[in-house]
Design a protein around this motif. Structure first.
Motif, PDB file in Angstrom:
ATOM      1  N   ARG A 119       0.825  -1.205   0.000  1.00  0.00           N
ATOM      2  CA  ARG A 119       0.000   0.000   0.000  1.00  0.00           C
ATOM      3  C   ARG A 119       0.861   1.258   0.000  1.00  0.00           C
ATOM      4  O   ARG A 119       0.616   2.193  -0.768  1.00  0.00           O
ATOM      5  CB  ARG A 119      -0.943  -0.005   1.202  1.00  0.00           C
ATOM      6  CG  ARG A 119      -1.881   1.172   1.233  1.00  0.00           C
ATOM      7  CD  ARG A 119      -2.820   1.087   2.408  1.00  0.00           C
ATOM      8  NE  ARG A 119      -3.750   2.204   2.379  1.00  0.00           N
ATOM      9  CZ  ARG A 119      -4.495   2.572   3.396  1.00  0.00           C
ATOM     10  NH1 ARG A 119      -4.471   1.891   4.519  1.00  0.00           N
ATOM     11  NH2 ARG A 119      -5.294   3.605   3.297  1.00  0.00           N
ATOM     12  N   GLU A 120       1.885   1.290   0.845  1.00  0.00           N
ATOM     13  CA  GLU A 120       2.777   2.454   0.892  1.00  0.00           C
ATOM     14  C   GLU A 120       3.457   2.696  -0.450  1.00  0.00           C
ATOM     15  O   GLU A 120       3.545   3.835  -0.917  1.00  0.00           O
ATOM     16  CB  GLU A 120       3.836   2.263   1.981  1.00  0.00           C
ATOM     17  CG  GLU A 120       3.293   2.358   3.388  1.00  0.00           C
ATOM     18  CD  GLU A 120       4.351   2.036   4.434  1.00  0.00           C
ATOM     19  OE1 GLU A 120       5.559   1.990   4.099  1.00  0.00           O
ATOM     20  OE2 GLU A 120       3.969   1.832   5.603  1.00  0.00           O
ATOM     21  N   VAL A 121       3.926   1.620  -1.078  1.00  0.00           N
ATOM     22  CA  VAL A 121       4.593   1.724  -2.381  1.00  0.00           C
ATOM     23  C   VAL A 121       3.628   2.259  -3.437  1.00  0.00           C
ATOM     24  O   VAL A 121       3.966   3.145  -4.232  1.00  0.00           O
ATOM     25  CB  VAL A 121       5.188   0.360  -2.799  1.00  0.00           C
ATOM     26  CG1 VAL A 121       5.623   0.361  -4.253  1.00  0.00           C
ATOM     27  CG2 VAL A 121       6.350  -0.020  -1.894  1.00  0.00           C
ATOM     28  N   GLU A 122       2.407   1.716  -3.457  1.00  0.00           N
ATOM     29  CA  GLU A 122       1.422   2.124  -4.468  1.00  0.00           C
ATOM     30  C   GLU A 122       0.954   3.568  -4.247  1.00  0.00           C
ATOM     31  O   GLU A 122       0.734   4.302  -5.212  1.00  0.00           O
ATOM     32  CB  GLU A 122       0.241   1.162  -4.481  1.00  0.00           C
ATOM     33  CG  GLU A 122       0.588  -0.225  -4.979  1.00  0.00           C
ATOM     34  CD  GLU A 122       1.104  -0.233  -6.415  1.00  0.00           C
ATOM     35  OE1 GLU A 122       0.675   0.612  -7.231  1.00  0.00           O
ATOM     36  OE2 GLU A 122       1.942  -1.090  -6.726  1.00  0.00           O
ATOM     37  N   ILE A 123       0.796   3.978  -3.002  1.00  0.00           N
ATOM     38  CA  ILE A 123       0.418   5.366  -2.717  1.00  0.00           C
ATOM     39  C   ILE A 123       1.511   6.314  -3.197  1.00  0.00           C
ATOM     40  O   ILE A 123       1.234   7.334  -3.839  1.00  0.00           O
ATOM     41  CB  ILE A 123       0.099   5.564  -1.216  1.00  0.00           C
ATOM     42  CG1 ILE A 123      -1.234   4.889  -0.882  1.00  0.00           C
ATOM     43  CG2 ILE A 123       0.067   7.047  -0.850  1.00  0.00           C
ATOM     44  CD1 ILE A 123      -1.556   4.838   0.597  1.00  0.00           C
ATOM     45  N   ALA A 124       2.764   5.964  -2.940  1.00  0.00           N
ATOM     46  CA  ALA A 124       3.880   6.795  -3.418  1.00  0.00           C
ATOM     47  C   ALA A 124       3.883   6.858  -4.944  1.00  0.00           C
ATOM     48  O   ALA A 124       4.137   7.915  -5.530  1.00  0.00           O
ATOM     49  CB  ALA A 124       5.210   6.240  -2.892  1.00  0.00           C
ATOM     50  N   SER A 125       3.568   5.743  -5.575  1.00  0.00           N
ATOM     51  CA  SER A 125       3.517   5.696  -7.036  1.00  0.00           C
ATOM     52  C   SER A 125       2.427   6.618  -7.587  1.00  0.00           C
ATOM     53  O   SER A 125       2.637   7.325  -8.573  1.00  0.00           O
ATOM     54  CB  SER A 125       3.284   4.254  -7.492  1.00  0.00           C
ATOM     55  OG  SER A 125       3.208   4.188  -8.882  1.00  0.00           O
ATOM     56  N   VAL A 126       1.256   6.615  -6.951  1.00  0.00           N
ATOM     57  CA  VAL A 126       0.162   7.492  -7.384  1.00  0.00           C
ATOM     58  C   VAL A 126       0.556   8.952  -7.203  1.00  0.00           C
ATOM     59  O   VAL A 126       0.295   9.794  -8.074  1.00  0.00           O
ATOM     60  CB  VAL A 126      -1.145   7.177  -6.633  1.00  0.00           C
ATOM     61  CG1 VAL A 126      -2.181   8.269  -6.834  1.00  0.00           C
ATOM     62  CG2 VAL A 126      -1.699   5.843  -7.071  1.00  0.00           C
ATOM     63  N   LYS A 127       1.181   9.264  -6.100  1.00  0.00           N
ATOM     64  CA  LYS A 127       1.607  10.652  -5.869  1.00  0.00           C
ATOM     65  C   LYS A 127       2.594  11.104  -6.936  1.00  0.00           C
ATOM     66  O   LYS A 127       2.509  12.230  -7.441  1.00  0.00           O
ATOM     67  CB  LYS A 127       2.202  10.795  -4.466  1.00  0.00           C
ATOM     68  CG  LYS A 127       1.141  10.714  -3.383  1.00  0.00           C
ATOM     69  CD  LYS A 127       1.744  10.830  -1.999  1.00  0.00           C
ATOM     70  CE  LYS A 127       0.658  10.771  -0.929  1.00  0.00           C
ATOM     71  NZ  LYS A 127       1.203  10.840   0.433  1.00  0.00           N
TER      72      LYS A 127
END
Length: 192
Positions: free
Chosen positions: A128-136
């Motif tokens: 989740r942390e990785v994917e949120i950073a990717s979206v940002k």
């Protein structure tokens, strides 16, 4: 927030102008639907230039601020009408981990969607942390007007979805082979 999509696969010889005309005449009807963050009226053609696809498809994608708006839509006249026109679809839905929607989202003309399987026993918090950073990061791309990642714990998938100002903006970042591309006929985005 909840992301939602249903997909109508149409015959190979289907006249996609019918879909485009339907979007043009009815797309505005959800512009002020309560609880809707946006609805992107998506379509792709088997023989399309900008959105080559395995099939002719009509596949609207929604971002809801919660379940009430989604339920009201699915139980209402609009969904009944589309079901009568195209058939009874399976409605996919995902819990949104993170989204960014630009004020200019209504000007989107192209969309990409990637569905990614989540491996069994994945460290979901880390994922989740990785994917949120990717979206940002993705939300800072030129031409990206809406970007989200969402999670389905039933089928163990992620959906990564982006609305783009045009095709060239999406192609400039490079697209993986498993990405479905769509033309956008209209974007309903209440209050924007």
């Amino acid at each position: 927030m909840i992301a939602m999509q249903y997909n109508f696969v149409l015959p190979a010889d289907y006249n996609m102008d019918i879909v485009r005309q339907r979007i043009a005449s009815k797309g505005h009807m959800l512009d002020n639907f309560p609880g809707l963050v946006f609805k992107a009226y998506l379509h792709a053609s088997k023989h399309g230039v900008s959105t080559p696809s395995m099939h002719n498809v009509y596949a609207p994608f929604y971002l809801w601020d919660g379940s009430e708006g989604m339920s009201n839509f699915l139980c209402g006249d609009g969904f009944a009408a589309v079901s009568q026109a195209f058939g009874w679809p399976a409605v996919k839905h995902w819990a949104v981990w993170h989204s960014h929607v630009d004020d200019k989202v209504r000007s989107a003309r192209f969309a990409t969607r990637q569905v990614i399987p989540v491996a069994p026993y994945s460290a979901l918090g880390t994922l989740r942390e990785v994917e949120i950073a990717s979206v940002k990061t993705a939300s800072q791309q030129d031409g990206a007007l809406a970007v989200l990642v969402a999670f389905d714990p039933d089928e163990w998938t992620l959906v990564c979805f982006t609305l783009w100002s045009d095709t060239s903006a999406a192609l400039a970042v490079g697209l993986p082979a498993d990405v479905q591309c769509y033309d956008v006929g209209h974007v309903s985005a209440p209050g924007r």
